[in-house]
Design an enzyme around this catalytic site. Structure first.
Site, PDB file in Angstrom:
ATOM      1  N   ARG A  18       0.959  -1.128   0.180  1.00  0.00           N
ATOM      2  CA  ARG A  18       0.038   0.076   0.276  1.00  0.00           C
ATOM      3  C   ARG A  18       0.913   1.266   0.015  1.00  0.00           C
ATOM      4  O   ARG A  18       1.969   1.283   0.475  1.00  0.00           O
ATOM      5  CB  ARG A  18      -0.993  -0.040   1.262  1.00  0.00           C
ATOM      6  CG  ARG A  18      -1.796  -1.109   1.428  1.00  0.00           C
ATOM      7  CD  ARG A  18      -2.566  -1.119   2.604  1.00  0.00           C
ATOM      8  NE  ARG A  18      -3.244  -2.306   2.729  1.00  0.00           N
ATOM      9  CZ  ARG A  18      -3.187  -3.553   3.377  1.00  0.00           C
ATOM     10  NH1 ARG A  18      -1.788  -3.662   3.938  1.00  0.00           N
ATOM     11  NH2 ARG A  18      -3.984  -4.496   3.491  1.00  0.00           N
ATOM     12  N   LYS A  62      -2.636  -0.708   8.316  1.00  0.00           N
ATOM     13  CA  LYS A  62      -3.845  -1.394   8.292  1.00  0.00           C
ATOM     14  C   LYS A  62      -4.265  -2.468   9.242  1.00  0.00           C
ATOM     15  O   LYS A  62      -5.267  -2.518   9.879  1.00  0.00           O
ATOM     16  CB  LYS A  62      -4.376  -1.614   6.792  1.00  0.00           C
ATOM     17  CG  LYS A  62      -5.929  -1.833   6.633  1.00  0.00           C
ATOM     18  CD  LYS A  62      -6.434  -1.909   5.230  1.00  0.00           C
ATOM     19  CE  LYS A  62      -7.961  -2.133   5.126  1.00  0.00           C
ATOM     20  NZ  LYS A  62      -8.109  -2.484   3.604  1.00  0.00           N
ATOM     21  N   HIS A  99      -2.898   2.370  -6.218  1.00  0.00           N
ATOM     22  CA  HIS A  99      -3.560   0.915  -5.611  1.00  0.00           C
ATOM     23  C   HIS A  99      -4.048   0.127  -6.659  1.00  0.00           C
ATOM     24  O   HIS A  99      -3.994  -1.221  -6.515  1.00  0.00           O
ATOM     25  CB  HIS A  99      -4.726   1.282  -4.875  1.00  0.00           C
ATOM     26  CG  HIS A  99      -5.001   0.296  -3.727  1.00  0.00           C
ATOM     27  ND1 HIS A  99      -4.114   0.389  -2.488  1.00  0.00           N
ATOM     28  CD2 HIS A  99      -6.145  -0.619  -3.285  1.00  0.00           C
ATOM     29  CE1 HIS A  99      -4.513  -0.557  -1.611  1.00  0.00           C
ATOM     30  NE2 HIS A  99      -5.624  -1.257  -2.189  1.00  0.00           N
ATOM     31  N   ARG A 150      -1.230  -2.783  -7.009  1.00  0.00           N
ATOM     32  CA  ARG A 150      -1.533  -3.703  -5.884  1.00  0.00           C
ATOM     33  C   ARG A 150      -2.348  -4.551  -6.495  1.00  0.00           C
ATOM     34  O   ARG A 150      -2.338  -5.941  -6.391  1.00  0.00           O
ATOM     35  CB  ARG A 150      -1.898  -3.069  -4.459  1.00  0.00           C
ATOM     36  CG  ARG A 150      -2.286  -4.164  -3.386  1.00  0.00           C
ATOM     37  CD  ARG A 150      -2.619  -3.399  -2.266  1.00  0.00           C
ATOM     38  NE  ARG A 150      -3.299  -4.131  -1.108  1.00  0.00           N
ATOM     39  CZ  ARG A 150      -2.740  -5.005  -0.358  1.00  0.00           C
ATOM     40  NH1 ARG A 150      -1.487  -4.691  -0.302  1.00  0.00           N
ATOM     41  NH2 ARG A 150      -3.448  -5.583   0.544  1.00  0.00           N
ATOM     42  N   HIS A 188      -3.532  -9.914   3.990  1.00  0.00           N
ATOM     43  CA  HIS A 188      -4.720  -9.929   4.411  1.00  0.00           C
ATOM     44  C   HIS A 188      -5.039 -10.745   5.636  1.00  0.00           C
ATOM     45  O   HIS A 188      -4.453 -11.718   5.845  1.00  0.00           O
ATOM     46  CB  HIS A 188      -5.796 -10.488   3.162  1.00  0.00           C
ATOM     47  CG  HIS A 188      -5.716  -9.493   1.984  1.00  0.00           C
ATOM     48  ND1 HIS A 188      -6.006 -10.034   0.623  1.00  0.00           N
ATOM     49  CD2 HIS A 188      -5.580  -8.277   1.966  1.00  0.00           C
ATOM     50  CE1 HIS A 188      -6.269  -8.850  -0.057  1.00  0.00           C
ATOM     51  NE2 HIS A 188      -5.638  -7.960   0.539  1.00  0.00           N
ATOM     52  N   TYR A 191     -10.120 -11.114  -5.725  1.00  0.00           N
ATOM     53  CA  TYR A 191      -9.740 -11.337  -6.994  1.00  0.00           C
ATOM     54  C   TYR A 191     -10.149 -12.261  -8.109  1.00  0.00           C
ATOM     55  O   TYR A 191      -9.591 -12.184  -9.015  1.00  0.00           O
ATOM     56  CB  TYR A 191      -8.133 -11.188  -6.753  1.00  0.00           C
ATOM     57  CG  TYR A 191      -7.653 -10.103  -5.895  1.00  0.00           C
ATOM     58  CD1 TYR A 191      -7.379  -8.736  -6.715  1.00  0.00           C
ATOM     59  CD2 TYR A 191      -7.184 -10.344  -4.629  1.00  0.00           C
ATOM     60  CE1 TYR A 191      -7.030  -7.560  -5.925  1.00  0.00           C
ATOM     61  CE2 TYR A 191      -6.817  -8.927  -3.992  1.00  0.00           C
ATOM     62  CZ  TYR A 191      -6.418  -7.769  -4.640  1.00  0.00           C
ATOM     63  OH  TYR A 191      -6.122  -6.753  -3.736  1.00  0.00           O
TER      64      TYR A 191
END
Length: 414
Positions: free
Chosen positions: A258, A283, A353, A356, A379, A388
């Site tokens: 990120r 995050k 982003h 990514r 994640h 995805y």
């Protein structure tokens, strides 16, 4: 020192009626912020017209300066000094940094609202266990809402639904649906906090309606991998800024980082001998260790050799234009947008982003397990990574089942 910069003319600027007492400190701040000697001379030589304009506005000392006065001064100088009026803004940043003026972007709070904001901040941090970035976001919403109540002349204990509706309507004019939903969630949390000890009427948080958002209503913003490679090849690596931007975008394209994680990389996070890059994920608040590839090492070494971070900074990526300082995530987005414009590529996404997302899809199409992709991207759940799968349309076609009883195209022909 101003004396060494302008040995013959420094007395002229030190004797200015209003700005003279701070001129020497202003020049020291310019030098420490990375301004070149030529830029420092230009800024110092603009101080006499700035001083004269301030005196016409009945400002006779620094204590009387304010952001509206400096803004009006800048507008007036733009007519006669269009290339040098920006010195007013530079002077304004110096006054804020030196504590001679309150930052105009900060919300001026009363002692009561300041105490209330600090209580809520401690509650979020100690009781709710929120991350620092989440606490900062909720704190900002709280300050804005309290400022809104102050402007309306409403005390906290007398909050009504109309006060909440007017604040949300005002916020809705500047925020997107998704951002407004976060704003309302933060406001609901603050209202619930106030009702815990009776400082606000109960039930107000349940009367707020949020924008309608649907789960998975948008596809992840991804670029074709060839476009990503073309973008990286179009970066001008002959300049210091180009080397910095190439290293940042290569990190995103290689590891799916990120923007906030890229700008937060310190020199201590790079373990050269072990070939490990340590990432502090803001995050998820969890550390992540990644192997350094040869291409990434080469890009980082070229950038650091060309532009080593000056003391006391330890960040790998800093501002290239004065004033010197750390990069914000928004600066990465601005650099990416500039790169897209210069490259001439037709892309529908103008944020870093999308690199990514492109990296995640690239791994998926190369047969990388979903669990591995999630671990690389940081994640917490497989559900975050599974989105995805919707972009892998080629793989989805291969698992499509034949509809029972359906005729093929040949069977339907006469």
């Amino acid at each position: 020192m101003l004396r060494s910069l302008l040995p013959k003319a420094h007395h002229k600027f030190l004797s200015l009626p209003v700005l003279g007492p701070i001129t020497d400190g202003f020049d020291d701040w310019l030098a420490a912020s990375g301004f070149t000697p030529g830029s420092r001379k230009f800024s110092i030589r603009m101080l006499p017209p700035v001083d004269a304009n301030l005196r016409r506005r009945r400002v006779d000392k620094i204590a009387k300066l304010s952001h509206p006065i400096l803004q009006n001064c800048w507008k007036a100088l733009m007519k006669s000094y269009p290339c040098g009026a920006g010195t007013v803004h530079t002077l304004e940043r110096y006054l804020v940094a030196s504590g001679l003026m309150v930052d105009g972007r900060q919300i001026i709070a009363t002692p009561e609202t300041s105490t209330l904001t600090e209580e809520y901040t401690n509650h979020l941090r100690q009781v709710r266990g929120f991350a620092a970035s989440t606490v900062s976001s909720h704190r900002r919403t709280t300050q804005c809402f309290l400022q809104h109540l102050k402007e309306a002349g409403t005390a906290v204990r007398r909050i009504q639904a109309s006060n909440i509706e007017s604040y949300i309507a005002k916020a809705g004019r500047r925020l997107s649906r998704a951002t407004l939903q976060h704003e309302i969630a933060a406001l609901r949390g603050f209202l619930r906090f106030l009702t815990m000890d009776g400082r606000a009427p109960a039930g107000l948080d349940r009367n707020i309606d949020t924008p309608r958002l649907y789960r998975l209503e948008q596809l992840p913003r991804s670029l074709p991998w060839e476009t990503v490679r073309t973008l990286l090849q179009s970066v001008d690596t002959t300049s210091p800024m180009g080397l910095r931007d190439y290293a940042m975008f290569l990190l995103i394209a290689t590891y799916g980082l990120r923007a906030s994680e890229v700008v937060g990389i310190n020199l201590d996070d790079i373990h050269w001998r072990q070939s490990i890059l340590r990432i502090h994920q803001r995050k998820t608040s969890s550390p992540l260790e990644l192997p350094l590839t040869n291409e990434v090492v080469s890009a980082l070494v070229k950038h650091l050799k060309r532009t080593p971070p000056p003391a006391p900074y330890r960040r790998v990526f800093l501002r290239m234009r004065a004033p010197m300082g750390v990069l914000k995530p928004t600066a990465v987005a601005e650099a990416f947008q500039a790169l897209v414009r210069k490259s001439g590529l037709s892309t529908s996404y103008h944020g870093p982003h999308c690199l990514r997302h492109a990296y995640a899809l690239h791994l998926l199409r190369n047969g990388t397990p979903l669990k591995t992709i999630g671990d690389i991207l940081g994640h917490r759940t497989a559900e975050s990574t599974s989105m995805y799968l919707r972009l892998a349309t080629g793989d989805l076609r291969e698992v499509a089942l034949t509809v029972p009883g359906a005729r093929t195209s040949k069977e339907g022909q006469c």
